[in-house]
Every structure is written in structure tokens, then in C-alpha cells.
Design a protein around this motif. Structure first.
Motif, PDB file in Angstrom:
ATOM      1  N   UNK A   1     -29.684  16.263  31.267  1.00  0.00           N
ATOM      2  CA  UNK A   1     -29.611  15.838  29.868  1.00  0.00           C
ATOM      3  C   UNK A   1     -30.153  14.417  29.805  1.00  0.00           C
ATOM      4  N   UNK A   2     -31.059  14.178  28.886  1.00  0.00           N
ATOM      5  CA  UNK A   2     -31.616  12.841  28.702  1.00  0.00           C
ATOM      6  C   UNK A   2     -30.927  12.242  27.483  1.00  0.00           C
ATOM      7  N   UNK A   3     -30.068  11.268  27.738  1.00  0.00           N
ATOM      8  CA  UNK A   3     -29.194  10.720  26.708  1.00  0.00           C
ATOM      9  C   UNK A   3     -29.970   9.765  25.802  1.00  0.00           C
ATOM     10  N   UNK A   4     -30.077  10.125  24.543  1.00  0.00           N
ATOM     11  CA  UNK A   4     -30.844   9.292  23.610  1.00  0.00           C
ATOM     12  C   UNK A   4     -29.989   8.203  22.946  1.00  0.00           C
ATOM     13  N   UNK A   5     -28.687   8.207  23.229  1.00  0.00           N
ATOM     14  CA  UNK A   5     -27.808   7.244  22.555  1.00  0.00           C
ATOM     15  C   UNK A   5     -28.217   5.785  22.791  1.00  0.00           C
ATOM     16  N   UNK A   6     -28.613   5.403  24.023  1.00  0.00           N
ATOM     17  CA  UNK A   6     -28.947   3.987  24.222  1.00  0.00           C
ATOM     18  C   UNK A   6     -30.308   3.572  23.658  1.00  0.00           C
ATOM     19  N   UNK A   7     -31.092   4.521  23.141  1.00  0.00           N
ATOM     20  CA  UNK A   7     -32.477   4.193  22.752  1.00  0.00           C
ATOM     21  C   UNK A   7     -32.519   3.585  21.352  1.00  0.00           C
ATOM     22  N   UNK A   8     -32.712   2.290  21.318  1.00  0.00           N
ATOM     23  CA  UNK A   8     -32.666   1.529  20.067  1.00  0.00           C
ATOM     24  C   UNK A   8     -33.737   1.998  19.066  1.00  0.00           C
ATOM     25  N   UNK A   9     -34.910   2.386  19.605  1.00  0.00           N
ATOM     26  CA  UNK A   9     -36.041   2.738  18.729  1.00  0.00           C
ATOM     27  C   UNK A   9     -35.743   3.961  17.860  1.00  0.00           C
ATOM     28  N   UNK A  10     -34.689   4.704  18.198  1.00  0.00           N
ATOM     29  CA  UNK A  10     -34.381   5.915  17.434  1.00  0.00           C
ATOM     30  C   UNK A  10     -33.335   5.653  16.352  1.00  0.00           C
ATOM     31  N   UNK A  11     -33.017   4.369  16.157  1.00  0.00           N
ATOM     32  CA  UNK A  11     -31.975   4.031  15.178  1.00  0.00           C
ATOM     33  C   UNK A  11     -32.598   3.422  13.916  1.00  0.00           C
ATOM     34  N   UNK A  12     -31.755   3.080  12.997  1.00  0.00           N
ATOM     35  CA  UNK A  12     -32.208   2.346  11.818  1.00  0.00           C
ATOM     36  C   UNK A  12     -32.756   3.230  10.711  1.00  0.00           C
ATOM     37  N   UNK A  13     -32.702   2.690   9.507  1.00  0.00           N
ATOM     38  CA  UNK A  13     -33.263   3.341   8.323  1.00  0.00           C
ATOM     39  C   UNK A  13     -34.135   2.298   7.647  1.00  0.00           C
ATOM     40  N   UNK A  14     -35.445   2.549   7.588  1.00  0.00           N
ATOM     41  CA  UNK A  14     -36.367   1.529   7.082  1.00  0.00           C
ATOM     42  C   UNK A  14     -37.063   2.003   5.814  1.00  0.00           C
ATOM     43  N   UNK A  15     -37.088   1.112   4.823  1.00  0.00           N
ATOM     44  CA  UNK A  15     -37.832   1.409   3.606  1.00  0.00           C
ATOM     45  C   UNK A  15     -39.263   0.935   3.806  1.00  0.00           C
TER      46      UNK A  15
END
Lengths: 153, 291
Positions: free
Chosen positions: B47-61
Motif C-alpha cells: 500500500x502506498x500511503x498518500x496521507x503524507x503527500x502535501x501536494x494532494x491537499x488543499x482547495x485552490x480557486x
């Protein structure tokens, strides 16, 4: 296998477990905290509910490795281990516990709800417990206990 | 064989792991994946844990729309002031996903990649003209969600790719998601999203109506013939009813223990009609209200 550093009910613990061990298994079988119950194991029944950094989660669908560095709270963390806390006593007084299997999960879901929303309406209580099944009480005594808590009863 | 857990620290590491572990799977919230593993439906080697990957976070307008990181949980979608203000239909659908505990951890990216029939977010994201932003180690690509959802529990995601973001349009529109389920935390028997763009020249008329339907068919879909028929229409009771009837002929329904194909088709007609009328009311009440 992995060595996991966990903090459960305020206490640090180091456990050896398979890489993808589930939080429920680690709590019950490595730390012998059997408050969280094994129910459906498919995230429907909620009797394995614990809190991770305050949020209610179904510990049967949480990787234990992900909980490192976070605060895990189980029903064993309620009260001081000898005396029940106020919400637990209200569960007893209102008959919110019959067979008791859902109880630990209900309590943890209720605590997460009450922390987020100290004065919930009945609908908000229902929504907050939507991940927890009870097959004995018909829910009403559980809702009553939680509403009594929020009224300061 | 024991399943390994890989914890990358950034997107490059995650993409490298995705390429290296050909029998591996990325794990987002894990709320469906870990159940699939427990039921022995899948047995990934890693399993490749995506939780630590900052680039997959945020909501940008952005100028063209809103870009939503794949690791946003339903809880975060519900709490996002930007989404509530600009595309209220999305947090409103996120509030209807499963139960509180699942919404606390389950992600938009996981929901879309799992592509379970009856999931609540796909019909809404379809109606918002959503695009999947995918990356592999060497390059990236964008796929409109209509092409991303390819089959029953299947998507266009390749074995070395990660879904990074979902970009949606920033509609000057009204929007509604209605769910028909036995119990609110169940998957939808039929879930209908309607996004209605008002015609600025003709008050009461719709420039464009977009309809996403989940649950009714093996794959979530856009009711494109119904959408075409609604271009320029005034959304009254009769138009909405006819649109519902037309939409019910666009879904290739099947029977399962929850509902027969005929019942599902009837419910598509009912819920498309209701969703369009709700959206029309919203549009009248508030010209450029949040979708």
C-alpha cells in the motif's frame, strides 16, 4: 513487520505489528484494550469506534501505522479507570446500554459529537451517531442520555 | 504474503513507489480499500500511503474553476468556506456520504477512484464538468470525469498513475444533489445532481442544465440527451417532468437485491424532475446562487 509508536489514552506504547495492521487489531490484540469491539469489520456497525485526534473513526478501517503521532482515545480513556465519567453514568441512568456491545463505540462517537457541538439538537445527535448501530435499545435512550448530558443533567 | 506499507514523503516519492511496486495500490482514506482487502476481494503486495503527500491537499480557486486536492476528506469538503460559497452542491453531497466516521477519513480522490455504483460524489462532480488530474513519474494528463469512469468499479487510472486533483468549473449556477437510499448512510439507489446555469438574457430560462446520475447504472453518467433538450428551456413543472422521463431512458439500469431495473428507471425520472425543480427554485431565489 513494523515498530509502531502509539499514544493511547495519554500513554505511550511501542508495539510490533504487521505493516498494514489495523488499529482495531493493535488495540485489542497487542495492547489488550478490548473496549473497542470487533463487529462487522466492514465499517458499517461502528462498535469499533475510537477517537483519533478527537475525530470518531471506525478502527476496523484505519491503519495503525497512520495513527503514530496522533492521540488515540478508547473507551478505557473515559473516567479514571475506576469511576465512570458523567456521560457513561447518564448512559446507565437512561438505560442506553442493554447488551452493551455498541456501548463503547456509541460513547466515543457521542464524545466526538459533544466536543464539536456541545448543544446538539436531536437531529444533530442522530446525524452524529449515524455510523453506530444498536440492535437492542431502539436508540431513544441513547439519544436521551446524550441530550441530558448537553443540558448539564 | 504480508502487504508492505510504503510511506512516501512527497509526490515524487509516491510516483516512484507507484512505478516500482507493480502489485501495489495507493491508499487514500482507506474507508473502502481496507474493506475490500478484509473481504479478500483484493490482495495488494504493497500500500502506498498518500496521507503524507502535501501536494494532494488543499482547495485552490483558479481563474477557470476550483482545484480540489485528491486527499481532501468529506469532512474537509463540508467545512470548506470556499466550496460552501462557490459550489454548495459539493459539500452538500459530501454530507450525504456514508456515516460521520467514514466522512472523517474518506477522501474525494478515494471516492472517485473506487467508483462504486451509488457513490454520492461522482454524479455531482460530473455535473460540475469535473476533470481528473493524473500524474505518473514522467508526465501528467487530464481526463474529463465522463471518460474517467469506465466501468463497474473501474476507472481510467493506469497502474503507475496517481489521481492528484479534481478540477471543477466555477459555475455561475444553481445546483442540487438528491439521494434516494433505503437509509441515509447507504449507497444511493439513485443519486441525481442537477447544475443549472441561468440565461442572463432571458429571466427564468436556463442557458445550460447539467445532470449527473449515480447508482442507477453500473457507471455514473451524464444525461446528455436530456441536457440537450433543456438548453434554453424555462424550467417549469412540465419541462422538469418531461426531462425526468427522458433521463430515465438514458440509463442502462440493472437489478440487484436493493432495487429492480424498472424501479431504478422510475426513480431516475422522479429524482431528475425533483432535482431540476429544486435547482430552478434556487436559481430564481438567488440569481447566481452557489451551485
Amino acid at each position: 513487520m513494523a515498530l509502531l509508536d502509539l499514544k493511547v489514552n495519554g500513554q505511550e506504547a511501542q508495539v510490533e505489528a504487521p505493516d498494514t495492521a489495523l488499529l482495531l487489531d493493535v488495540l485489542r490484540e497487542r495492547l489488550f484494550l478490548t473496549g473497542a469491539k470487533r463487529g462487522c469489520e466492514t465499517s458499517h456497525c461502528g462498535c469499533c469506534t475510537v477517537r483519533v485526534d478527537g475525530m470518531a473513526v471506525h478502527s476496523c478501517v484505519v491503519l495503525a501505522a497512520r495513527c503514530q503521532g496522533k492521540e488515540i482515545t478508547t473507551v478505557e480513556g473515559c473516567g479514571d479507570g475506576m469511576e465512570l465519567d458523567r456521560l457513561q453514568r447518564l448512559f446507565l441512568e437512561h438505560g442506553a446500554v442493554q447488551c452493551g456491545y455498541c456501548g463503547p463505540g456509541m460513547l466515543m462517537a457521542a464524545k466526538a459529537l459533544l466536543e464539536r457541538n456541545p448543544q446538539p439538537t436531536l437531529d444533530e445527535v442522530k446525524k452524529g451517531l449515524d455510523g453506530n448501530l444498536c440492535r437492542c435499545t431502539g436508540y431513544t435512550p441513547i439519544f436521551d442520555a446524550i441530550l441530558a448530558y448537553s443540558r448539564g443533567a | 504474503m504480508e502487504c508492505k506499507l510504503i510511506r512516501p514523503t512527497d509526490l515524487d516519492e509516491a510516483l516512484a513507489a507507484r512505478e516500482e511496486y507493480t502489485d501495489g495500490l495507493p491508499i487514500a482514506g482507506g474507508q473502502s480499500l481496507l474493506v475490500m482487502m478484509r473481504n479478500r476481494l483484493i490482495s495488494p503486495g504493497a500500500l502506498i500511503d498518500l496521507e503524507p503527500v502535501e501536494a494532494l491537499r488543499g482547495i485552490e480557486v483558479q481563474s477557470t474553476g476550483i482545484s480540489i486536492g485528491a486527499m481532501n476528506t468529506c469532512r474537509q469538503l463540508i467545512a470548506s468556506p470556499v466550496l460552501r460559497e462557490e459550489v454548495g452542491v459539493l459539500p452538500s453531497a459530501a454530507r450525504q456520504v456514508s456515516s460521520t466516521a467514514v466522512r472523517n477519513l474518506g477522501t474525494i480522490g478515494g471516492n472517485v477512484c473506487h467508483n462504486e455504483p451509488g457513490a454520492d460524489l461522482p454524479p455531482v462532480l460530473l455535473a460540475l464538468n469535473g476533470r481528473a488530474v493524473l500524474r505518473r513519474r514522467t508526465h501528467g494528463r487530464e481526463v474529463p470525469l465522463e471518460e474517467f469512469f469506465t466501468g463497474y468499479f473501474e476507472t481510467a487510472l493506469e497502474a503507475d498513475e496517481i489521481l492528484c486533483r479534481i478540477d471543477i468549473e466555477h459555475p455561475n449556477a444553481a445546483g442540487v444533489y438528491l439521494k434516494h437510499a433505503i437509509s441515509p448512510e447507504d449507497l444511493a439507489i439513485v443519486g441525481v445532481a442537477a447544475v443549472v446555469v441561468p440565461d442572463s438574457e432571458r429571466p427564468g430560462a436556463v442557458a445550460e442544465a447539467r445532470i449527473g446520475i449515480g447508482g442507477a447504472a453500473p457507471v455514473p453518467l451524464r444525461a446528455s440527451r436530456t441536457e440537450a433538450a433543456l438548453k434554453g428551456a424555462v424550467l417549469d413543472e412540465e419541462t422538469a417532468r418531461a426531462a425526468g422521463e427522458l433521463a430515465s431512458t438514458e440509463v442502462d439500469t440493472g437489478s440487484d437485491p436493493h432495487a429492480s431495473a424498472g424501479y431504478r428507471r422510475k426513480m431516475v425520472a422522479v429524482f431528475v424532475r425533483r432535482a431540476l425543480l429544486h435547482a430552478a427554485n434556487q436559481m430564481m431565489g438567488n440569481g447566481h446562487g452557489a451551485a
